[in-house]
Design a protein around this motif. Structure first.
Motif, short mmCIF file in Angstrom:
data_model
loop_
_atom_site.label_atom_id
_atom_site.label_comp_id
_atom_site.label_asym_id
_atom_site.label_seq_id
_atom_site.Cartn_x
_atom_site.Cartn_y
_atom_site.Cartn_z
N LYS A 221 0.82 -1.22 0.00
CA LYS A 221 0.00 0.00 0.00
C LYS A 221 0.85 1.26 0.00
CE LYS A 221 -1.18 -1.14 4.83
NZ LYS A 221 -1.23 -2.60 4.66
N ILE A 222 2.07 1.20 0.54
CA ILE A 222 2.96 2.37 0.48
C ILE A 222 3.41 2.59 -0.95
CG2 ILE A 222 5.23 3.25 1.14
CD1 ILE A 222 4.84 2.10 3.88
N LEU A 223 3.80 1.52 -1.62
CA LEU A 223 4.25 1.64 -3.02
C LEU A 223 3.11 2.12 -3.91
CD1 LEU A 223 6.32 -1.68 -3.27
CD2 LEU A 223 7.11 0.61 -2.61
N GLU A 224 1.92 1.61 -3.66
CA GLU A 224 0.74 2.00 -4.42
C GLU A 224 0.46 3.50 -4.27
OE1 GLU A 224 -2.87 -0.95 -5.11
OE2 GLU A 224 -2.99 0.06 -3.18
N ALA A 225 0.48 3.98 -3.03
CA ALA A 225 0.23 5.39 -2.77
C ALA A 225 1.30 6.27 -3.41
CB ALA A 225 0.17 5.64 -1.26
N MET A 226 2.55 5.89 -3.26
CA MET A 226 3.64 6.67 -3.85
C MET A 226 3.53 6.74 -5.37
SD MET A 226 7.04 5.63 -1.69
CE MET A 226 7.41 6.37 -0.08
N SER A 227 3.19 5.60 -5.98
CA SER A 227 3.04 5.58 -7.43
C SER A 227 1.97 6.55 -7.90
CB SER A 227 2.70 4.16 -7.90
OG SER A 227 2.67 4.09 -9.31
N LEU A 228 0.90 6.66 -7.13
CA LEU A 228 -0.20 7.56 -7.46
C LEU A 228 0.07 9.00 -7.05
CD1 LEU A 228 -2.98 5.10 -6.37
CD2 LEU A 228 -2.82 6.05 -8.66
N GLY A 229 1.18 9.22 -6.33
CA GLY A 229 1.54 10.56 -5.93
C GLY A 229 0.89 11.02 -4.64
N ILE A 230 0.48 10.08 -3.79
CA ILE A 230 -0.19 10.43 -2.54
C ILE A 230 0.83 10.41 -1.40
CG2 ILE A 230 -2.14 9.94 -1.02
CD1 ILE A 230 -2.79 10.48 -4.04
N PRO A 231 0.99 11.50 -0.65
CA PRO A 231 1.90 11.50 0.49
C PRO A 231 1.52 10.42 1.51
CG PRO A 231 1.23 13.73 -0.04
CD PRO A 231 0.36 12.81 -0.86
N VAL A 232 2.53 9.82 2.13
CA VAL A 232 2.32 8.70 3.06
C VAL A 232 2.88 9.05 4.43
CG1 VAL A 232 2.83 6.28 3.55
CG2 VAL A 232 2.45 7.02 1.18
N VAL A 233 2.09 8.76 5.47
CA VAL A 233 2.57 8.79 6.85
C VAL A 233 2.52 7.35 7.35
CG1 VAL A 233 2.20 9.62 9.20
CG2 VAL A 233 1.75 11.13 7.26
N SER A 234 3.65 6.84 7.81
CA SER A 234 3.75 5.44 8.21
C SER A 234 4.52 5.29 9.52
CB SER A 234 4.47 4.64 7.11
OG SER A 234 4.72 3.30 7.52
N SER A 235 4.23 4.20 10.22
CA SER A 235 5.08 3.80 11.34
C SER A 235 6.40 3.28 10.79
CB SER A 235 4.38 2.70 12.14
OG SER A 235 4.18 1.56 11.31
N SER A 236 7.39 3.17 11.67
CA SER A 236 8.69 2.64 11.25
C SER A 236 8.56 1.22 10.72
CB SER A 236 9.68 2.66 12.43
OG SER A 236 9.91 3.97 12.86
N ILE A 237 7.78 0.39 11.42
CA ILE A 237 7.60 -0.99 11.00
C ILE A 237 6.85 -1.04 9.67
CG2 ILE A 237 6.40 -3.15 11.55
CD1 ILE A 237 7.12 -2.68 14.47
N GLY A 238 5.86 -0.17 9.50
CA GLY A 238 5.10 -0.15 8.27
C GLY A 238 5.96 0.12 7.05
N ALA A 239 7.01 0.92 7.21
CA ALA A 239 7.86 1.29 6.07
C ALA A 239 9.08 0.39 5.92
CB ALA A 239 8.31 2.74 6.23
N GLU A 240 9.20 -0.62 6.77
CA GLU A 240 10.35 -1.52 6.67
C GLU A 240 10.43 -2.17 5.29
OE1 GLU A 240 11.22 -3.09 11.23
OE2 GLU A 240 10.10 -4.37 9.83
N GLY A 241 11.65 -2.32 4.80
CA GLY A 241 11.86 -2.99 3.53
C GLY A 241 11.77 -2.08 2.32
N ILE A 242 11.37 -0.83 2.53
CA ILE A 242 11.27 0.14 1.44
C ILE A 242 12.38 1.17 1.63
CG2 ILE A 242 9.85 1.95 0.38
CD1 ILE A 242 7.40 0.33 1.25
N ASN A 243 13.06 1.50 0.56
CA ASN A 243 14.19 2.42 0.62
C ASN A 243 13.70 3.86 0.72
OD1 ASN A 243 16.81 3.39 0.57
ND2 ASN A 243 16.94 3.36 -1.67
N HIS A 244 13.08 4.16 1.85
CA HIS A 244 12.44 5.45 2.02
C HIS A 244 13.38 6.47 2.65
CE1 HIS A 244 11.93 3.37 5.90
NE2 HIS A 244 12.00 4.59 6.44
N SER A 245 12.98 7.73 2.60
CA SER A 245 13.74 8.81 3.20
C SER A 245 12.77 9.73 3.94
CB SER A 245 14.50 9.61 2.14
OG SER A 245 15.22 10.67 2.72
N HIS A 246 12.86 9.71 5.27
CA HIS A 246 11.95 10.50 6.11
C HIS A 246 12.01 11.98 5.75
CE1 HIS A 246 9.78 12.06 9.53
NE2 HIS A 246 10.85 12.70 9.98
N ASN A 247 10.85 12.58 5.63
CA ASN A 247 10.70 14.01 5.33
C ASN A 247 11.04 14.35 3.88
OD1 ASN A 247 9.71 16.38 6.56
ND2 ASN A 247 11.76 17.27 6.54
#
Length: 306
Positions: A221-247
């Motif tokens: 669901k994080i990848l889906e939202a990002m692909s559609l251009g929707i900002p995401v707020v996630s817990s640390s565990i929720g974003a695990e495994g994705i090469n994300h950058s806070h802020n």
């Protein structure tokens, strides 16, 4: 359930056993129930296990200790039967290597998204109503636990600050009784349930939330939202495994206060929301579109199996 797996296989078996396969892919650890039947027919094929999660960790709060130990034993013996294991994150890969004492070859194949189907429409971002979206299977325990935590601890803070904020909850499966009761007591919460197409719901939202408190693997669901251009707020565990950058392409928050404040930032700061939208989509195009993942997987398979 071994019997169910075998019953599902019966209609296909005559067609399968007539084939000639170089590589056979098993999905999930449960498919080990039919491993020996397949191996007997195709002894020369290379066998790959696609482990979507580390199940003994994912299910530790749902099953009895005896069952968890049995699953952990299966996950520790993967090296005995498979030539290669797919893990969807470096963290999961590290756990599988440790369980198998580095005797199994592990390849990280991240979850991905169809970036063409989930197309980017940034112009819509500034026109959306003050709406939050939660998307995920509602009969999946980490999702239920997460959205219950959000509605109990974060949502009251938001509705005090914004009289017109709403949240839509979409996903297949029957919600647990506790979730249904909390939704019934909460204002501004719309339980939609399963939908044929999630894209219109994302495109009507200003922010997507992923309040996952435990689990394994990565959140599609994080990848889906990002692909559609929707900002995401996630817990640390929720974003695990994705090469994300806070802020930059996501906001990470673990306490109710931080989660609430992060959502407020997205709702009130259009420049931040736009930056996250652009950067999130760029991350998808660079690392998580199926085209990119497919090309890398082909290269890695040639290096590891052929």
């Amino acid at each position: 359930d071994t019997s169910t797996l075998l019953l599902d296989l019966i209609p296909l078996w005559d067609r399968i056993k007539k084939g000639n396969y170089d590589i056979i892919l098993f999905e999930h650890i449960q498919s080990l129930a039919i491993y020996h039947k397949i191996k007997k027919v195709f002894p020369s094929a290379k066998f790959i296990l696609d482990a979507h999660n580390v199940d003994h960790i994912l299910l530790k709060n749902e099953l009895a200790l005896k069952s968890i130990e049995a699953i952990k034993k299966q996950e520790s013996d993967i090296y005995k039967t498979f030539d290669l294991l797919f893990a969807c994150s470096e963290k999961d890969a590290s756990i599988f290597r440790h369980l198998n004492e580095n005797r199994v070859k592990v390849l990280v194949v991240p979850n991905g998204v169809d970036s063409t189907f989930n197309s980017y429409q940034p112009a819509l971002l500034s026109n959306r109503k003050m709406q939050i979206l939660f998307c995920g299977s509602l009969d999946y325990n980490p999702n239920s636990e997460g959205i219950i935590w959000f509605l109990q601890n974060v949502w009251p803070k938001l509705i005090k600050q914004f009289f017109d904020v709403t949240i839509s909850i979409i996903g297949r499966g029957t919600p647990c009784l506790e979730l249904i009761e909390i939704i019934g007591k909460s204002s501004g919460v719309n339980l939609v349930g399963e939908v044929a197409d999630v894209r219109p719901y994302y495109r009507n939202a200003q922010v997507a939330i992923v309040p996952v408190l435990h689990g394994s693997g990565t959140r599609l669901k994080i990848l889906e939202a990002m692909s559609l251009g929707i900002p995401v707020v996630s817990s640390s565990i929720g974003a695990e495994g994705i090469n994300h950058s806070h802020n930059q392409n996501i906001l990470i928050a673990d306490s109710p206060e931080d989660f609430s404040e992060s959502i407020v930032q997205v709702l009130q700061n259009f420049e931040l929301a736009e930056k996250m939208s652009i950067n999130g989509r760029n991350l998808i195009e660079k690392e998580y579109s199926w085209d990119v993942i497919g090309r890398e997987l082909e290269r890695d398979l040639n290096q590891n199996l052929i």
